[in-house]
Scaffold this motif. Sequence first.
Motif, PDB file in Angstrom:
ATOM      1  N   ALA A  59       0.843  -1.209   0.000  1.00 29.31           N
ATOM      2  CA  ALA A  59       0.000   0.000   0.000  1.00 29.31           C
ATOM      3  C   ALA A  59       0.874   1.253   0.000  1.00 29.31           C
ATOM      4  O   ALA A  59       0.591   2.217  -0.718  1.00 29.31           O
ATOM      5  CB  ALA A  59      -0.930  -0.008   1.207  1.00 29.31           C
ATOM      6  N   TRP A  60       1.940   1.239   0.793  1.00 29.90           N
ATOM      7  CA  TRP A  60       2.838   2.383   0.855  1.00 29.90           C
ATOM      8  C   TRP A  60       3.545   2.594  -0.480  1.00 29.90           C
ATOM      9  O   TRP A  60       3.655   3.714  -0.969  1.00 29.90           O
ATOM     10  CB  TRP A  60       3.845   2.164   1.979  1.00 29.90           C
ATOM     11  CG  TRP A  60       4.843   3.260   2.122  1.00 29.90           C
ATOM     12  CD1 TRP A  60       4.609   4.536   2.554  1.00 29.90           C
ATOM     13  CD2 TRP A  60       6.228   3.192   1.818  1.00 29.90           C
ATOM     14  NE1 TRP A  60       5.785   5.252   2.547  1.00 29.90           N
ATOM     15  CE2 TRP A  60       6.797   4.455   2.096  1.00 29.90           C
ATOM     16  CE3 TRP A  60       7.056   2.175   1.353  1.00 29.90           C
ATOM     17  CZ2 TRP A  60       8.138   4.733   1.921  1.00 29.90           C
ATOM     18  CZ3 TRP A  60       8.396   2.447   1.170  1.00 29.90           C
ATOM     19  CH2 TRP A  60       8.918   3.716   1.456  1.00 29.90           C
ATOM     20  N   ARG A  61       4.012   1.512  -1.090  1.00 30.49           N
ATOM     21  CA  ARG A  61       4.698   1.619  -2.380  1.00 30.49           C
ATOM     22  C   ARG A  61       3.750   2.093  -3.479  1.00 30.49           C
ATOM     23  O   ARG A  61       4.146   2.874  -4.340  1.00 30.49           O
ATOM     24  CB  ARG A  61       5.340   0.291  -2.757  1.00 30.49           C
ATOM     25  CG  ARG A  61       6.524  -0.044  -1.880  1.00 30.49           C
ATOM     26  CD  ARG A  61       7.154  -1.340  -2.279  1.00 30.49           C
ATOM     27  NE  ARG A  61       8.303  -1.640  -1.423  1.00 30.49           N
ATOM     28  CZ  ARG A  61       9.127  -2.628  -1.634  1.00 30.49           C
ATOM     29  NH1 ARG A  61       8.952  -3.440  -2.664  1.00 30.49           N
ATOM     30  NH2 ARG A  61      10.144  -2.836  -0.822  1.00 30.49           N
ATOM     31  N   GLU A  62       2.506   1.619  -3.459  1.00 31.91           N
ATOM     32  CA  GLU A  62       1.521   2.084  -4.451  1.00 31.91           C
ATOM     33  C   GLU A  62       1.423   3.599  -4.400  1.00 31.91           C
ATOM     34  O   GLU A  62       1.395   4.268  -5.435  1.00 31.91           O
ATOM     35  CB  GLU A  62       0.145   1.484  -4.175  1.00 31.91           C
ATOM     36  CG  GLU A  62      -0.011   0.056  -4.575  1.00 31.91           C
ATOM     37  CD  GLU A  62      -1.355  -0.527  -4.147  1.00 31.91           C
ATOM     38  OE1 GLU A  62      -2.186   0.199  -3.546  1.00 31.91           O
ATOM     39  OE2 GLU A  62      -1.568  -1.714  -4.402  1.00 31.91           O
ATOM     40  N   HIS A  63       1.369   4.141  -3.206  1.00 30.96           N
ATOM     41  CA  HIS A  63       1.241   5.584  -3.006  1.00 30.96           C
ATOM     42  C   HIS A  63       2.408   6.329  -3.672  1.00 30.96           C
ATOM     43  O   HIS A  63       2.206   7.359  -4.319  1.00 30.96           O
ATOM     44  CB  HIS A  63       1.176   5.886  -1.503  1.00 30.96           C
ATOM     45  CG  HIS A  63       1.217   7.326  -1.161  1.00 30.96           C
ATOM     46  ND1 HIS A  63       0.152   8.166  -1.386  1.00 30.96           N
ATOM     47  CD2 HIS A  63       2.200   8.091  -0.638  1.00 30.96           C
ATOM     48  CE1 HIS A  63       0.467   9.388  -1.001  1.00 30.96           C
ATOM     49  NE2 HIS A  63       1.700   9.363  -0.544  1.00 30.96           N
ATOM     50  N   ILE A  64       3.607   5.814  -3.530  1.00 31.02           N
ATOM     51  CA  ILE A  64       4.786   6.454  -4.133  1.00 31.02           C
ATOM     52  C   ILE A  64       4.752   6.332  -5.652  1.00 31.02           C
ATOM     53  O   ILE A  64       4.961   7.293  -6.382  1.00 31.02           O
ATOM     54  CB  ILE A  64       6.085   5.834  -3.579  1.00 31.02           C
ATOM     55  CG1 ILE A  64       6.240   6.216  -2.109  1.00 31.02           C
ATOM     56  CG2 ILE A  64       7.298   6.282  -4.384  1.00 31.02           C
ATOM     57  CD1 ILE A  64       7.358   5.506  -1.407  1.00 31.02           C
ATOM     58  N   TYR A  65       4.481   5.146  -6.151  1.00 31.21           N
ATOM     59  CA  TYR A  65       4.532   4.904  -7.591  1.00 31.21           C
ATOM     60  C   TYR A  65       3.402   5.605  -8.344  1.00 31.21           C
ATOM     61  O   TYR A  65       3.575   5.975  -9.499  1.00 31.21           O
ATOM     62  CB  TYR A  65       4.513   3.412  -7.884  1.00 31.21           C
ATOM     63  CG  TYR A  65       5.740   2.670  -7.392  1.00 31.21           C
ATOM     64  CD1 TYR A  65       6.898   3.340  -7.030  1.00 31.21           C
ATOM     65  CD2 TYR A  65       5.734   1.295  -7.289  1.00 31.21           C
ATOM     66  CE1 TYR A  65       8.011   2.669  -6.580  1.00 31.21           C
ATOM     67  CE2 TYR A  65       6.856   0.605  -6.842  1.00 31.21           C
ATOM     68  CZ  TYR A  65       7.989   1.303  -6.497  1.00 31.21           C
ATOM     69  OH  TYR A  65       9.083   0.627  -6.061  1.00 31.21           O
ATOM     70  N   GLU A  66       2.270   5.781  -7.681  1.00 33.29           N
ATOM     71  CA  GLU A  66       1.145   6.476  -8.331  1.00 33.29           C
ATOM     72  C   GLU A  66       1.541   7.870  -8.793  1.00 33.29           C
ATOM     73  O   GLU A  66       1.003   8.379  -9.761  1.00 33.29           O
ATOM     74  CB  GLU A  66      -0.047   6.577  -7.373  1.00 33.29           C
ATOM     75  CG  GLU A  66      -0.805   5.294  -7.171  1.00 33.29           C
ATOM     76  CD  GLU A  66      -1.680   4.932  -8.348  1.00 33.29           C
ATOM     77  OE1 GLU A  66      -2.130   5.832  -9.077  1.00 33.29           O
ATOM     78  OE2 GLU A  66      -1.896   3.737  -8.549  1.00 33.29           O
ATOM     79  N   LYS A  67       2.487   8.489  -8.118  1.00 31.99           N
ATOM     80  CA  LYS A  67       2.898   9.857  -8.435  1.00 31.99           C
ATOM     81  C   LYS A  67       4.008   9.911  -9.483  1.00 31.99           C
ATOM     82  O   LYS A  67       4.320  10.984  -9.981  1.00 31.99           O
ATOM     83  CB  LYS A  67       3.409  10.551  -7.176  1.00 31.99           C
ATOM     84  CG  LYS A  67       2.397  10.692  -6.086  1.00 31.99           C
ATOM     85  CD  LYS A  67       3.052  11.312  -4.875  1.00 31.99           C
ATOM     86  CE  LYS A  67       2.090  11.391  -3.708  1.00 31.99           C
ATOM     87  NZ  LYS A  67       2.732  11.956  -2.528  1.00 31.99           N
ATOM     88  N   SER A  68       4.608   8.780  -9.821  1.00 30.25           N
ATOM     89  CA  SER A  68       5.867   8.830 -10.552  1.00 30.25           C
ATOM     90  C   SER A  68       5.879   8.226 -11.951  1.00 30.25           C
ATOM     91  O   SER A  68       6.783   8.509 -12.703  1.00 30.25           O
ATOM     92  CB  SER A  68       6.949   8.104  -9.731  1.00 30.25           C
ATOM     93  OG  SER A  68       7.080   8.681  -8.467  1.00 30.25           O
ATOM     94  N   TYR A  69       4.938   7.392 -12.279  1.00 31.83           N
ATOM     95  CA  TYR A  69       5.071   6.649 -13.532  1.00 31.83           C
ATOM     96  C   TYR A  69       4.729   7.488 -14.762  1.00 31.83           C
ATOM     97  O   TYR A  69       3.969   8.440 -14.691  1.00 31.83           O
ATOM     98  CB  TYR A  69       4.215   5.381 -13.510  1.00 31.83           C
ATOM     99  CG  TYR A  69       2.726   5.620 -13.561  1.00 31.83           C
ATOM    100  CD1 TYR A  69       2.063   5.772 -14.768  1.00 31.83           C
ATOM    101  CD2 TYR A  69       1.975   5.676 -12.399  1.00 31.83           C
ATOM    102  CE1 TYR A  69       0.712   5.992 -14.829  1.00 31.83           C
ATOM    103  CE2 TYR A  69       0.619   5.895 -12.449  1.00 31.83           C
ATOM    104  CZ  TYR A  69      -0.012   6.049 -13.655  1.00 31.83           C
ATOM    105  OH  TYR A  69      -1.360   6.265 -13.705  1.00 31.83           O
TER     106      TYR A  69
END
Length: 78
Positions: A59-69
């Motif tokens: 869940a934490w990683r999803e939050h980071i990747y959602e902003k970056s791809y």
Amino acid sequence: IVSLTGSNPLHQSSMEHLSRRGIFVYLDVSRETILNRCEIMRVDRIVGQSTRTLAEILAWREHIYEKSYDLRILIGEN
């Protein structure tokens, strides 16, 4: 290429720096599919797993990747 279990999330400023120099491809697999696969494969060595559950880490990683791809590939079940 980033995936929730295959790479370690980077600090937001690092992700921004790298995104200016390349293309981020996010392999988006459902959390349930990842958890099931890790259980079958007996994976217990994801960074951070000693203090949090795998579901919390994802869940934490999803939050980071959602902003970056730049490009998101949706991966179906199995």
